[in-house]
Motif scaffolding. Structure first.
Motif, mmCIF file in Angstrom:
data_model
loop_
_atom_site.group_PDB
_atom_site.id
_atom_site.type_symbol
_atom_site.label_atom_id
_atom_site.label_comp_id
_atom_site.label_asym_id
_atom_site.label_seq_id
_atom_site.Cartn_x
_atom_site.Cartn_y
_atom_site.Cartn_z
ATOM 1 N N PHE A 1 0.845 -1.182 0.000
ATOM 2 C CA PHE A 1 0.000 0.000 0.000
ATOM 3 C C PHE A 1 0.888 1.243 0.000
ATOM 4 O O PHE A 1 1.768 1.383 0.847
ATOM 5 C CB PHE A 1 -0.922 0.003 1.209
ATOM 6 N N TYR B 1 -8.954 4.366 -1.673
ATOM 7 C CA TYR B 1 -7.734 3.691 -1.221
ATOM 8 C C TYR B 1 -7.785 3.416 0.281
ATOM 9 O O TYR B 1 -7.469 2.309 0.732
ATOM 10 C CB TYR B 1 -6.528 4.550 -1.572
ATOM 11 N N ILE C 1 -1.652 0.819 -5.073
ATOM 12 C CA ILE C 1 -1.340 -0.512 -4.547
ATOM 13 C C ILE C 1 -0.457 -1.202 -5.580
ATOM 14 O O ILE C 1 -0.822 -1.300 -6.758
ATOM 15 C CB ILE C 1 -2.596 -1.351 -4.274
ATOM 16 N N LYS D 1 -7.604 -0.238 1.958
ATOM 17 C CA LYS D 1 -6.482 -0.494 2.850
ATOM 18 C C LYS D 1 -6.964 -0.979 4.212
ATOM 19 O O LYS D 1 -6.452 -1.970 4.762
ATOM 20 C CB LYS D 1 -5.641 0.775 3.006
#
Length: 348
Positions: A98, A226, A154, A230
């Motif tokens: 990440f 994101y 990613i 995550k």
């Protein structure tokens, strides 16, 4: 400060003329980091190269140690991936990272590259990159790799290691005769003599390396999407997600861009295989995805034989300081080298 800058220039002028250089990647051999600082992708195959010649490593290196003892070495993150019946189908690693921003993406790509005294080792490879260069190497649009883009990423990568080497701790690191003579010319308080030594016998030596090949793919997201993905993957783990949910996260349904599948060596045969055999779909979208390899023993087994010894996957460079046996001289060399590295890292 002016003297320091002149020394930095001197490290490059004539720096390619190492004593009896060879373009070989072997443990214990030394190289001059400053010769191609920021441009190391020109001499180490770590990202795809647009050329027809087959090469792995072409940075000039020289022998500096009297004895070089190797030790049994396993790559970082290296493991054998078994199928359900526990037969090994892939010798390597499959992982994702990440990256909150572009800087973290560069860091993630070069995470297994270590250069002693350099706080940000990836800069030795990427500082020469324009946005267009970075986009080409990462397989995404140039608009996403500017410092103002505000996007997150990613990185998914599958690495197949083929060869490795590591210098044993038992190695005495005593210099060969020619190096010992040059050490005698290094005078405490005279930084120019340190520069001359580095130009002849390098700044760093190869402590360990791993070669092979890898496929990688970058997914681009808005920060909000994101953060959601995550948190979901960090808290639940990839194995807890359904195939549908996982496929959605790594598709244009959530990603601003699904990057191209890239080969670290630039081997088009491998990337063409990936585009054809790893194609997936999510609603109306069709696209190739490395996530197709997750838990797919058949595909991993095919890929295991296709990823050859064509790229540098891991590299640990250590300073040549140990060849200096006299403590005060060693301290002066180390301090001077450290100052020069910090200057380059700041100015580039």
């Amino acid at each position: 400060m002016l003297t320091t800058r002149l020394l930095a220039v001197a490290l490059v002028v004539g720096a390619a003329v190492l004593a009896a250089p060879e373009q070989t990647l072997n443990i214990g051999r030394a190289m001059n980091l400053f010769t191609r600082y920021g441009y190391l992708t020109l001499s180490m195959r770590v990202v795809p190269r647009n050329d027809s010649k087959v090469w792995l490593f072409r940075e000039p290196t020289v022998k500096i140690f009297q004895d070089v003892k190797p030790e049994v070495f396993k790559p970082r993150n290296g493991r054998k991936i078994p199928s359900d019946d526990q037969k090994v189908v892939f010798h390597g690693d499959f992982h994702m990272e990440f990256c909150d921003n572009v800087r973290q993406l560069f860091h993630a790509y070069f995470r297994d590259f270590s250069i002693e005294k350099l706080d940000k080792p990836w800069t030795a490879f990427t500082n020469s990159w324009s946005s267009a260069d970075a986009a080409r190497e990462l397989g995404i649009n140039a608009s996403f790799v500017t410092s103002q883009s505000g996007h997150s990423f990613i990185l998914v990568r599958v690495s197949r290691w083929r060869d490795s080497g590591k210098l044993a701790e038992a190695t005495t690191r005593r210099p060969i005769g020619a190096v010992a003579k040059e050490i005698d010319n290094v005078k405490i308080g005279d930084e120019t003599t340190v520069v001359n030594f580095i130009k002849s016998y390098g700044s760093h030596y190869v402590h360990s390396f791993v070669t092979g090949n890898a496929l990688y793919q970058v997914y681009v997201y808005t920060p909000s999407v994101y953060a959601k993905i995550k948190e979901r993957l960090k808290s639940q783990g990839i194995s807890e997600l359904s195939a549908f949910e996982l496929g959605g996260y790594f598709s244009p349904w959530h990603a601003v861009q699904v990057g191209k599948i890239m080969s670290a060596s630039g081997n088009q045969t491998v990337t063409e295989w990936a585009d054809k055999n790893l194609e997936t779909s999510f609603y109306l979208y069709k696209f190739p995805s490395l996530l197709r390899l997750h838990g797919n023993a058949e595909k991993l087994k095919q890929l295991d034989s296709m990823l050859l010894n064509e790229a540098v996957l891991q590299l640990d460079l250590r300073t040549v300081t140990p060849v200096f046996q006299e403590p005060q001289q060693r301290y002066f060399f180390e301090k001077t080298l450290d100052n020069q590295i910090k200057l380059w890292e700041f100015n580039m």
